[in-house]
Write a protein that holds these residues in place. Sequence first.
Motif, PDB file in Angstrom:
ATOM      1  N   GLY A  47      40.861  41.750  15.406  1.00 42.65           N
ATOM      2  CA  GLY A  47      40.213  40.549  16.174  1.00 42.65           C
ATOM      3  C   GLY A  47      38.995  40.152  15.261  1.00 42.65           C
ATOM      4  N   SER A  48      38.741  38.893  15.483  1.00 46.87           N
ATOM      5  CA  SER A  48      37.692  38.174  14.681  1.00 46.87           C
ATOM      6  C   SER A  48      36.822  37.004  15.797  1.00 46.87           C
ATOM      7  CB  SER A  48      38.214  37.265  13.572  1.00 46.87           C
ATOM      8  OG  SER A  48      39.219  36.301  14.286  1.00 46.87           O
ATOM      9  N   THR A  56      36.955  33.566  19.524  1.00 50.06           N
ATOM     10  CA  THR A  56      37.537  34.889  19.160  1.00 50.06           C
ATOM     11  C   THR A  56      39.268  34.762  19.150  1.00 50.06           C
ATOM     12  OG1 THR A  56      37.788  35.257  21.614  1.00 50.06           O
ATOM     13  CG2 THR A  56      35.615  36.109  20.109  1.00 50.06           C
ATOM     14  N   VAL A  57      39.633  35.692  18.385  1.00 49.79           N
ATOM     15  CA  VAL A  57      41.187  35.983  18.279  1.00 49.79           C
ATOM     16  C   VAL A  57      41.207  37.387  18.172  1.00 49.79           C
ATOM     17  CG1 VAL A  57      43.109  35.649  16.769  1.00 49.79           C
ATOM     18  CG2 VAL A  57      41.472  34.009  16.843  1.00 49.79           C
ATOM     19  N   TYR A  58      42.530  37.893  18.983  1.00 57.90           N
ATOM     20  CA  TYR A  58      42.740  39.183  19.202  1.00 57.90           C
ATOM     21  C   TYR A  58      44.266  39.411  18.774  1.00 57.90           C
ATOM     22  CZ  TYR A  58      38.240  39.466  21.572  1.00 57.90           C
ATOM     23  OH  TYR A  58      37.068  39.340  22.007  1.00 57.90           O
ATOM     24  N   THR A  59      44.345  40.721  18.107  1.00 57.41           N
ATOM     25  CA  THR A  59      45.845  40.951  17.848  1.00 57.41           C
ATOM     26  C   THR A  59      46.190  41.629  19.359  1.00 57.41           C
ATOM     27  OG1 THR A  59      47.403  42.347  16.778  1.00 57.41           O
ATOM     28  CG2 THR A  59      45.514  43.535  17.582  1.00 57.41           C
ATOM     29  N   LYS A  63      44.220  42.907  23.191  1.00 58.57           N
ATOM     30  CA  LYS A  63      44.266  41.879  24.122  1.00 58.57           C
ATOM     31  C   LYS A  63      43.880  42.735  25.798  1.00 58.57           C
ATOM     32  CE  LYS A  63      46.306  37.830  21.962  1.00 58.57           C
ATOM     33  NZ  LYS A  63      47.247  36.881  22.089  1.00 58.57           N
TER      34      LYS A  63
END
Length: 117
Positions: A47-48, A56-59, A63
């Motif tokens: 994630g980032s 935010t972004v998650y794989t 999640k």
Amino acid sequence: QLQASGGGLVQAGGSLRLSCAASGRTVRDYAMGWFRQAPGKEREFVGSITWSFGRTVYTDSVKGRFIIFRDNAKNTVYLQMNNLKPEDTAVYYCATAVVSTTMWDYWGQGTQVTVSS
């Protein structure tokens, strides 16, 4: 420089919080990311988060279980890992992207996370 910490051994279902302190970071940096590499596997994106807006972004596999948040005043990003599973066992790395998340420019040393069943 990036300094990751907080890894350890935890039972399945437990929680850990990783930290990544960025020294020398400037406001021009774009985002901080977390990656992991399990034995015998390739490194994967976890994630980032962007420094400015906290986006935010998650794989998919994390999640709903992992949360990334930042403390801009401390130049530190955190990875809160809840409901850990044995398949989360890996060395976790933080990295920073100066311009965009298509390229991760600087990497910290890894911190081991081991989840026992």
